[in-house]
Design a protein around this motif. Structure first.
Motif, PDB file in Angstrom:
ATOM      1  N   LEU A 125     -11.850  30.827 -12.088  1.00 14.40           N
ATOM      2  CA  LEU A 125     -11.362  29.451 -12.085  1.00 14.40           C
ATOM      3  C   LEU A 125     -11.982  28.657 -13.234  1.00 14.40           C
ATOM      4  N   MET A 126     -13.279  28.827 -13.442  1.00 15.81           N
ATOM      5  CA  MET A 126     -13.992  28.057 -14.467  1.00 15.81           C
ATOM      6  C   MET A 126     -13.696  28.536 -15.884  1.00 15.81           C
ATOM      7  N   THR A 127     -13.431  29.841 -16.052  1.00 12.09           N
ATOM      8  CA  THR A 127     -13.297  30.396 -17.403  1.00 12.09           C
ATOM      9  C   THR A 127     -11.880  30.756 -17.804  1.00 12.09           C
ATOM     10  N   GLY A 128     -10.969  30.972 -16.844  1.00  9.05           N
ATOM     11  CA  GLY A 128      -9.638  31.443 -17.171  1.00  9.05           C
ATOM     12  C   GLY A 128      -9.614  32.894 -17.607  1.00  9.05           C
TER      13      GLY A 128
ATOM     14  N   GLU B 194     -19.887  32.591 -21.926  1.00  9.99           N
ATOM     15  CA  GLU B 194     -18.612  32.177 -21.361  1.00  9.99           C
ATOM     16  C   GLU B 194     -18.445  30.664 -21.508  1.00  9.99           C
ATOM     17  N   VAL B 195     -17.214  30.231 -21.741  1.00 16.83           N
ATOM     18  CA  VAL B 195     -16.916  28.810 -21.941  1.00 16.83           C
ATOM     19  C   VAL B 195     -16.186  28.304 -20.701  1.00 16.83           C
TER      20      VAL B 195
ATOM     21  N   HIS C 283      -5.720  31.482 -10.120  1.00 21.23           N
ATOM     22  CA  HIS C 283      -6.839  30.637 -10.533  1.00 21.23           C
ATOM     23  C   HIS C 283      -7.160  30.752 -12.015  1.00 21.23           C
ATOM     24  N   ILE C 284      -6.907  31.898 -12.609  1.00 20.16           N
ATOM     25  CA  ILE C 284      -7.184  32.029 -14.043  1.00 20.16           C
ATOM     26  C   ILE C 284      -6.333  31.069 -14.872  1.00 20.16           C
ATOM     27  N   ASP C 285      -5.263  30.530 -14.275  1.00 12.24           N
ATOM     28  CA  ASP C 285      -4.370  29.632 -15.009  1.00 12.24           C
ATOM     29  C   ASP C 285      -4.874  28.188 -15.041  1.00 12.24           C
ATOM     30  N   LEU C 286      -5.835  27.855 -14.216  1.00 10.43           N
ATOM     31  CA  LEU C 286      -6.213  26.442 -14.090  1.00 10.43           C
ATOM     32  C   LEU C 286      -6.983  25.932 -15.293  1.00 10.43           C
ATOM     33  N   MET C 287      -7.864  26.732 -15.851  1.00 11.33           N
ATOM     34  CA  MET C 287      -8.622  26.276 -17.016  1.00 11.33           C
ATOM     35  C   MET C 287      -7.697  25.946 -18.192  1.00 11.33           C
TER      36      MET C 287
END
Length: 508
Positions: free
Chosen positions: A78-81, A138-139, A368-372
């Motif tokens: 979620l945080m990194t995509g 990680e960003v 969730h990977i799409d949220l960032m």
């Protein structure tokens, strides 16, 4: 507590200021816990009117998925995509003793399942708990928004590392009110009602090891000012007030409805006479999370910020089978700690007045990977050039301006040797330890009832090739798994094991 104060007066007009972003993440929330989807706790007796309102006032992603079936790796995505194949953050950090105590408790219960195993050879390779975190290279979404000029605040659960350089303040957050331990109230507190789960080894571990504690920006622990869900909401309202004159990002990561099951007496009484006791406590906890969403929306309206604020609501994974409440993920099979639909199907709602039309429903699978990348696009922030982002910008779907294009139309999930792909309406689950595959046509069988692995060899081979390609050059996990657990798919942990019923091994 005292929060950093933004400007006393407004700068640029709200219409041209980039939108504020509030991300509210529930923990272990089952898809059927939310009345939006036609269900609701206790056969619909406990509704979620505030979450329902949020869903109705923006975009509802009807086929949304978490990053995986457990907490920490899902939060990392979620945080990194990015997938664990790039970050290496594959397993939930394991505190000292957990890999010994949980198997001991589990096996003492003599459920009829194969034993839960402590992987002692991997224990020797495990770094100290303090070194189990999301790598600093990680960003995160917070870093991207901070570079855009946002004031960034984290409140609640983090679970991506609890010492420097892994803490929220090291990963882009200006301020962090962190869940230092894991109790909603002190045990036996007169303000609360609790339900202890004698059949759950994880619950036994939490009650034995957790405290009622918080920390601000890495400070010494202190006692929160009330029931955790309400306290974090109180502090979130203060954050909104302190930052109403500058762009802000608030990541409110609730602990509810995760175990230990603790609710306020007021919520326990309000949900009514529900049986069994654990269901009533759980429903009361859900009521507090729903109230939190409502209070935040009301605060934005009071401050004149609602029209220029994006609110996102989701859960880190599906509901847990170890709480002994069978209906949490209905109608889907599986629980948290599996990659069946029940373990990874989550609510995902996004409200942005003036940009996303109320009542928008999107059926395309998203994750969730799409949220960032989505929130970066919405705020005009730049995606990092130093890393590859796996997620897709969902704004074209949410605004009705176009489709998204995902390589091979594929989404991936994993925990070690348990690997899954969904592509073109089909889903393949492969468990290496069990040497077993489950193939489902989700277009015709969305609840995964009929395994087509034997009857559809060409489709099986096609999806297996996607799995092989995705993991071909994958980064090794940052640290190994130390527990292997058999998890029933169709029944909660408290139900007697039926000879021949399906289960899946989960390494963590």
């Amino acid at each position: 507590m005292e929060w950093m104060q933004g400007p006393e007066t407004a700068g640029p007009a709200q219409a041209v200021r980039p939108p504020n972003v509030i991300f509210i993440l529930a923990d272990d929330l089952g898809i059927n816990d939310i009345s939006t989807f036609g269900g609701g706790m206790a056969d619909g007796r406990v509704q979620t009117p505030n979450i329902d309102r949020l869903a109705a006032e923006g975009a509802l992603f009807s086929t949304a998925y978490s990053g995986t079936g457990t907490c920490a790796p899902s939060r990392a995505m979620l945080m990194t995509g990015r997938y664990p194949t790039r970050t290496g953050f594959e397993y939930t950090p394991t505190p000292p003793g957990m890999s010994r105590i949980v198997p001991m408790f589990a096996n003492d219960m003599k459920t009829g399942l194969p034993p839960t195993e402590q992987v002692k050879e991997n224990e020797k390779l495990m770094p100290p708990f303090a070194e189990q975190g999301l790598p600093t290279e990680e960003v995160t979404l917070a870093e991207v928004l901070k570079d855009r000029g946002y004031h960034t605040v984290h409140i609640g659960k983090w679970h991506l590392g609890n010492t420097s350089p892994f803490r929220p303040n090291d990963q882009g957050f200006d301020e962090s009110l962190d869940m230092a331990s894991g109790l909603f109230l002190p045990p036996g507190d007169p303000r609360g009602v609790e339900a202890r789960l004698d059949f759950d080894p994880i619950d036994k571990f939490l009650w034995a090891r957790m405290d009622f504690a918080a920390s601000y920006n890495g400070s010494d622990w202190f006692e929160p000012g009330g029931y955790l869900t309400d306290y974090w909401t109180d502090e979130s309202l203060k954050v909104i007030d302190a930052n109403k004159n500058r762009p802000f990002f608030l990541y409110l990561a609730h602990w509810g409805v995760h175990t230990p099951l603790q609710a306020t007496k007021e919520d326990y009484e309000a949900v009514g006479d529900i049986e069994p006791h654990r269901l009533r406590v759980y429903a009361a906890m859900l009521r507090a999370v729903d109230r939190s969403v409502g209070r935040i929306m009301e605060k934005l309206e009071e401050e004149g910020l609602a029209d220029n604020t994006i609110i996102v609501f989701s859960s880190d994974n599906g509901g847990a089978g170890y709480i002994g409440i069978p209906e949490v993920n209905a109608p889907y099979r599986g629980w948290k700690i599996t990659l069946f639909e029940g373990g990874i199907r989550v609510p995902l709602f996004m409200k942005w007045p003036g940009t996303i039309q109320p009542g928008t429903v999107i059926d395309e699978p998203v994750a969730h990977i799409d949220l960032m990348p989505t929130l970066a696009a919405a705020t005009g922030a730049r995606l990092p050039s130093s890393v590859e982002i796996d997620g897709q910008n969902l704004l074209p779907l949410a605004t009705g301006t176009g489709p998204i294009t995902r390589p091979d139309d594929a989404l991936f999930w994993s925990s070690g040797y348990y690997k899954v792909v969904r592509a073109g309406g089909w889903k393949l689950q492969v468990n290496g330890r069990q040497q077993k595959s489950w193939l489902f046509n989700l277009n015709e069988d969305p609840t995964e009832q009929t395994n087509l692995a034997a009857s559809e060899p060409e489709k099986l081979a096609e999806l297996q090739a996607l799995i092989d390609a995705h993991w071909k050059d994958a980064r090794e996990p940052l640290y190994p798994y130390t527990i292997e657990s058999p998890i029933k798919i169709d029944h909660t942990i408290d139900a007697p094991y039926v000879e021949g019923e399906e289960y899946v091994y989960w390494p963590n």
